[in-house]
Design a protein around this motif. Structure first.
Motif, PDB file in Angstrom:
ATOM      1  N   THR A 294      53.759  39.522  27.483  1.00  0.00           N
ATOM      2  CA  THR A 294      54.711  39.361  28.588  1.00  0.00           C
ATOM      3  C   THR A 294      54.020  39.763  29.888  1.00  0.00           C
ATOM      4  O   THR A 294      53.434  40.839  29.984  1.00  0.00           O
ATOM      5  N   ARG A 295      54.104  38.919  30.880  1.00  0.00           N
ATOM      6  CA  ARG A 295      53.377  39.180  32.122  1.00  0.00           C
ATOM      7  C   ARG A 295      54.261  39.859  33.154  1.00  0.00           C
ATOM      8  O   ARG A 295      55.483  39.705  33.165  1.00  0.00           O
ATOM      9  N   ARG A 296      53.612  40.609  34.010  1.00  0.00           N
ATOM     10  CA  ARG A 296      54.272  41.172  35.196  1.00  0.00           C
ATOM     11  C   ARG A 296      53.488  40.673  36.405  1.00  0.00           C
ATOM     12  O   ARG A 296      52.256  40.663  36.412  1.00  0.00           O
ATOM     13  N   GLU A 297      54.211  40.252  37.434  1.00  0.00           N
ATOM     14  CA  GLU A 297      53.596  39.649  38.614  1.00  0.00           C
ATOM     15  C   GLU A 297      53.499  40.682  39.729  1.00  0.00           C
ATOM     16  O   GLU A 297      54.516  41.205  40.198  1.00  0.00           O
ATOM     17  N   ILE A 298      52.268  40.978  40.152  1.00  0.00           N
ATOM     18  CA  ILE A 298      52.044  41.892  41.272  1.00  0.00           C
ATOM     19  C   ILE A 298      52.031  41.055  42.548  1.00  0.00           C
ATOM     20  O   ILE A 298      51.167  40.203  42.740  1.00  0.00           O
ATOM     21  N   LYS A 299      52.986  41.300  43.436  1.00  0.00           N
ATOM     22  CA  LYS A 299      53.202  40.443  44.601  1.00  0.00           C
ATOM     23  C   LYS A 299      52.395  40.899  45.816  1.00  0.00           C
ATOM     24  O   LYS A 299      52.156  42.086  46.041  1.00  0.00           O
ATOM     25  N   ASN A 300      52.008  39.898  46.615  1.00  0.00           N
ATOM     26  CA  ASN A 300      51.512  40.086  47.983  1.00  0.00           C
ATOM     27  C   ASN A 300      50.387  41.116  48.103  1.00  0.00           C
ATOM     28  O   ASN A 300      50.471  42.060  48.885  1.00  0.00           O
TER      29      ASN A 300
ATOM     30  N   MET B 104      41.423  34.573  33.550  1.00  0.00           N
ATOM     31  CA  MET B 104      40.625  35.745  33.926  1.00  0.00           C
ATOM     32  C   MET B 104      40.886  36.896  32.965  1.00  0.00           C
ATOM     33  O   MET B 104      41.999  37.072  32.481  1.00  0.00           O
ATOM     34  N   ARG B 105      39.838  37.700  32.705  1.00  0.00           N
ATOM     35  CA  ARG B 105      39.916  38.724  31.675  1.00  0.00           C
ATOM     36  C   ARG B 105      39.603  40.130  32.174  1.00  0.00           C
ATOM     37  O   ARG B 105      39.474  41.053  31.370  1.00  0.00           O
TER      38      ARG B 105
ATOM     39  N   ASN C 212      49.363  37.659  38.014  1.00  0.00           N
ATOM     40  CA  ASN C 212      50.159  37.758  36.798  1.00  0.00           C
ATOM     41  C   ASN C 212      49.308  38.432  35.728  1.00  0.00           C
ATOM     42  O   ASN C 212      48.288  37.880  35.298  1.00  0.00           O
ATOM     43  N   VAL C 213      49.715  39.624  35.310  1.00  0.00           N
ATOM     44  CA  VAL C 213      48.907  40.442  34.408  1.00  0.00           C
ATOM     45  C   VAL C 213      49.649  40.672  33.094  1.00  0.00           C
ATOM     46  O   VAL C 213      50.839  41.012  33.092  1.00  0.00           O
ATOM     47  N   SER C 214      48.945  40.475  31.989  1.00  0.00           N
ATOM     48  CA  SER C 214      49.485  40.805  30.672  1.00  0.00           C
ATOM     49  C   SER C 214      48.353  41.285  29.784  1.00  0.00           C
ATOM     50  O   SER C 214      47.173  41.102  30.107  1.00  0.00           O
ATOM     51  N   VAL C 215      48.699  41.911  28.678  1.00  0.00           N
ATOM     52  CA  VAL C 215      47.692  42.357  27.702  1.00  0.00           C
ATOM     53  C   VAL C 215      48.151  41.928  26.315  1.00  0.00           C
ATOM     54  O   VAL C 215      49.344  41.705  26.072  1.00  0.00           O
ATOM     55  N   ARG C 216      47.179  41.801  25.417  1.00  0.00           N
ATOM     56  CA  ARG C 216      47.498  41.425  24.043  1.00  0.00           C
ATOM     57  C   ARG C 216      46.370  41.881  23.123  1.00  0.00           C
ATOM     58  O   ARG C 216      45.244  42.116  23.561  1.00  0.00           O
ATOM     59  N   LYS C 217      46.694  41.987  21.839  1.00  0.00           N
ATOM     60  CA  LYS C 217      45.651  42.210  20.851  1.00  0.00           C
ATOM     61  C   LYS C 217      44.893  40.892  20.663  1.00  0.00           C
ATOM     62  O   LYS C 217      45.487  39.811  20.743  1.00  0.00           O
ATOM     63  N   PRO C 218      43.574  40.934  20.432  1.00  0.00           N
ATOM     64  CA  PRO C 218      42.795  39.700  20.260  1.00  0.00           C
ATOM     65  C   PRO C 218      43.402  38.795  19.195  1.00  0.00           C
ATOM     66  O   PRO C 218      43.786  39.248  18.113  1.00  0.00           O
ATOM     67  N   GLY C 219      43.504  37.513  19.539  1.00  0.00           N
ATOM     68  CA  GLY C 219      44.035  36.533  18.600  1.00  0.00           C
ATOM     69  C   GLY C 219      45.541  36.399  18.609  1.00  0.00           C
ATOM     70  O   GLY C 219      46.093  35.478  18.001  1.00  0.00           O
ATOM     71  N   GLN C 220      46.231  37.297  19.311  1.00  0.00           N
ATOM     72  CA  GLN C 220      47.688  37.244  19.378  1.00  0.00           C
ATOM     73  C   GLN C 220      48.145  36.320  20.503  1.00  0.00           C
ATOM     74  O   GLN C 220      47.372  35.995  21.406  1.00  0.00           O
TER      75      GLN C 220
ATOM     76  N   PRO D 183      35.018  42.908  27.751  1.00  0.00           N
ATOM     77  CA  PRO D 183      35.249  43.996  26.803  1.00  0.00           C
ATOM     78  C   PRO D 183      36.744  44.296  26.660  1.00  0.00           C
ATOM     79  O   PRO D 183      37.520  44.138  27.604  1.00  0.00           O
ATOM     80  N   LEU D 184      37.120  44.739  25.465  1.00  0.00           N
ATOM     81  CA  LEU D 184      38.503  45.133  25.225  1.00  0.00           C
ATOM     82  C   LEU D 184      38.752  46.500  25.840  1.00  0.00           C
ATOM     83  O   LEU D 184      37.847  47.317  25.977  1.00  0.00           O
ATOM     84  N   ILE D 185      39.997  46.746  26.215  1.00  0.00           N
ATOM     85  CA  ILE D 185      40.399  48.048  26.741  1.00  0.00           C
ATOM     86  C   ILE D 185      41.353  48.664  25.731  1.00  0.00           C
ATOM     87  O   ILE D 185      42.473  48.170  25.530  1.00  0.00           O
ATOM     88  N   ASN D 186      40.891  49.702  25.060  1.00  0.00           N
ATOM     89  CA  ASN D 186      41.680  50.345  23.995  1.00  0.00           C
ATOM     90  C   ASN D 186      42.155  49.346  22.951  1.00  0.00           C
ATOM     91  O   ASN D 186      43.272  49.448  22.428  1.00  0.00           O
ATOM     92  N   GLY D 187      41.315  48.340  22.685  1.00  0.00           N
ATOM     93  CA  GLY D 187      41.659  47.350  21.677  1.00  0.00           C
ATOM     94  C   GLY D 187      42.507  46.206  22.185  1.00  0.00           C
ATOM     95  O   GLY D 187      42.907  45.338  21.408  1.00  0.00           O
ATOM     96  N   TYR D 188      42.775  46.154  23.499  1.00  0.00           N
ATOM     97  CA  TYR D 188      43.613  45.103  24.082  1.00  0.00           C
ATOM     98  C   TYR D 188      42.763  44.168  24.940  1.00  0.00           C
ATOM     99  O   TYR D 188      41.833  44.602  25.629  1.00  0.00           O
ATOM    100  N   GLU D 189      43.119  42.889  24.907  1.00  0.00           N
ATOM    101  CA  GLU D 189      42.511  41.900  25.790  1.00  0.00           C
ATOM    102  C   GLU D 189      43.391  41.721  27.017  1.00  0.00           C
ATOM    103  O   GLU D 189      44.621  41.611  26.906  1.00  0.00           O
ATOM    104  N   VAL D 190      42.760  41.689  28.182  1.00  0.00           N
ATOM    105  CA  VAL D 190      43.481  41.498  29.445  1.00  0.00           C
ATOM    106  C   VAL D 190      43.543  40.013  29.757  1.00  0.00           C
ATOM    107  O   VAL D 190      42.555  39.292  29.593  1.00  0.00           O
ATOM    108  N   VAL D 191      44.705  39.555  30.217  1.00  0.00           N
ATOM    109  CA  VAL D 191      44.890  38.156  30.598  1.00  0.00           C
ATOM    110  C   VAL D 191      45.486  38.123  32.005  1.00  0.00           C
ATOM    111  O   VAL D 191      46.530  38.729  32.253  1.00  0.00           O
TER     112      VAL D 191
END
Length: 482
Positions: A214-220, A165-166, A202-210, A4-12
């Motif tokens: 830009t990812r941010r890496e959560i360490k350790n 992963m989504r 490594n987490v990023s979000v985007r609108k579907p189809g985009q 499912p989308l979160i507020n219209g965003y896809e999680v990657v």
């Protein structure tokens, strides 16, 4: 099923996992890798790259890499290259880390797992061998930090996924499955608190189809609970930033479990910033096909294959088979009990139910289980032949668990739990109960099922709980309907 989308965003989400390899010595020296030594007592001249020292490859570490490649369906490269990854940090004594870049030892592969009833598959990019850095210690003295180089040179496999992963649930399920695999095949002890299994998300979000955001890496991330909390917070933070009109800057972030928040540690480097070049002190790593075959022959049955066998051989549901293969110890315990009692589904129910509940309550593993598989099989046998009821079986199990007895039959006899199966004796008790509960009998014959249950309860009470419930139901029904 699409996430499912979160507020219209896809999680990657993509993962980089550092699995510390179960070797007695470091990747390029004979220095011990034992955990818990006094700071800087396990840092040799090779670990520090002192002048005149040369690294020598640890054969066991390479075998671990081959095992992982075989377990994940990857390509094990016949020839791979070590490189120097250059960066400057206090706990990196050489000023570079020996790793693999252009040609890693393990290439491709996948990790499959179930999220509920849905099968998910995460593709792998690579897994490469590298050495660990040291550790900065910040709580030794007020306003001072120390450097412990005991970890420097410890062998790692860095396992890198595609951004497949989504959701945080999917990410945690992947991490748990990978953790199970590396511990199952014995290449890593999986101790997250000691840093043996460290995950970077490594987490990023985007609108579907985009395009990918830009990812941010959560360490350790050092626990599955923290992993989910950190990813969920980061997702919310990134969406809020974008909705407020801000751009996401590529960065490395840390998770604070006390506040439940992530915070930026430094801007994230790209590969070019590390100025990789082939390590001049290490020749290419060459793995002959014969070596791969030798490692393959010694590999244990893998958890996914074992789960499929449990479904086919024992007729277990997929859920049971997957749960029972969470560890080799649990799978072996179940199989021993199932084969001994000939009732695999009952054995599965007891292992997933009472056994798992006790282990969780006492925070112990299968290696410390207090009822042997043989005892459990004997207990199930006495349920199956109607010697004891299910309620009595729980009392027997309790006695075995706390050490009040070691033989199932002896415990049954000592506690007087043997089930009453004598038809004549039961009919006599039923006749007395029917005669003494005319109102309930009348209500039952008027179609009220609760009245029947009340009569069953009276019979069980009169038999002091020893009557066979199924037999009581049948005889009572025959008496009332007759």
């Amino acid at each position: 099923m699409t996430a499912p989308l979160i507020n219209g965003y896809e999680v990657v989400i993509g993962f980089e996992t550092h699995a510390q390899l179960a070797t007695a010595s470091k990747i390029f020296s004979r220095t011990s890798t034992a955990f818990g030594a006094e700071p800087n007592t396990q840092a040799s001249a090779v670990c520090l790259a002192l002048p005149g020292t040369l690294p020598v490859m640890n054969k066991k570490a390479v075998e671990c890499a081959i095992q992982l490649g075989l377990a994940l369906g990857s390509h094990v490269a016949p020839r791979s290259i070590f490189a120097r990854k250059n960066y400057f940090y206090p706990d990196l004594p050489k000023g570079y880390q020996i790793s693999q870049f252009e040609i890693p030892v393990v290439q491709g592969g996948e990790v499959s797992f179930y999220l509920g009833d849905e099968k998910k598959t995460v593709r792998l990019v690579r897994a490469h061998l590298e050495e660990d850095a040291g550790k900065s210690v910040h709580d030794l003295f007020p306003n001072e930090s120390g450097i412990d180089l005991n970890r420097a040179g410890t062998p790692l496999l860095e396992i890198v996924t595609e951004p497949d992963m989504r959701s945080s649930l999917e990410a945690v399920a992947y991490a748990k499955e990978l953790h199970k695999i590396v511990t199952w095949i014995g290449i890593c002890d999986g101790n997250m608190q000691e840093g043996s299994f460290r995950c970077d998300a490594n987490v990023s979000v985007r609108k579907p189809g985009q395009p990918l955001g830009t990812r941010r890496e959560i360490k350790n991330l050092n626990s599955f609970r923290n992993m989910q909390q950190a990813i969920d917070y980061e997702i919310r933070w990134q969406i809020e930033q974008l909705e407020d009109g801000y751009a996401i800057e590529q960065a490395t972030v840390l998770f604070n479990p006390d506040t439940g928040e992530t915070r930026a540690m430094r801007t994230k480097e790209d590969a070019a910033d590390y100025r990789y070049f082939p390590d001049p002190d290490l020749p290419p790593l060459v793995i002959a096909p014969e070596w791969i075959e030798q490692v393959k022959a010694a590999m244990p049955e893998l958890p996914r294959a074992m789960a499929e066998r449990f479904v086919q051989q024992y007729g277990l549901p997929e859920y049971d088979a997957t749960t029972l293969t969470q560890s080799q110890a649990m799978a072996a315990y179940f199989e021993e009990a199932a084969q001994a009692c000939g009732q695999p589904k009952l054995a599965s129910n007891w292992v997933m139910g009472e056994i798992s509940r006790r282990l969780n309550n006492e925070e112990i593993g299968m290696d410390a289980v207090k009822v042997s598989s043989a005892q459990l099989a004997a207990l199930i046998g006495r349920i199956s032949d109607n010697t004891i009821s299910n309620n009595a079986a729980k009392q027997v199990f309790e006695a075995l668990w706390v050490g009040e007895g070691s033989e199932v039959d002896a415990v049954i006899a000592a506690k007087g739990l043997k089930q009453m199966n004598d038809t004549g004796a039961l009919e006599a008790i039923i006749a007395e109960v029917v005669a003494a509960n005319a109102a309930n009998v009348e209500q039952y014959r008027a179609g009220k099922d609760k009245a029947f249950n009340a009569l069953v309860g009276q019979v069980m009470k009169a038999s002091k709980g020893k009557a066979n419930p199924a037999q009581v139901n049948a005889l009572l029904k025959a008496k009332l309907d007759g």
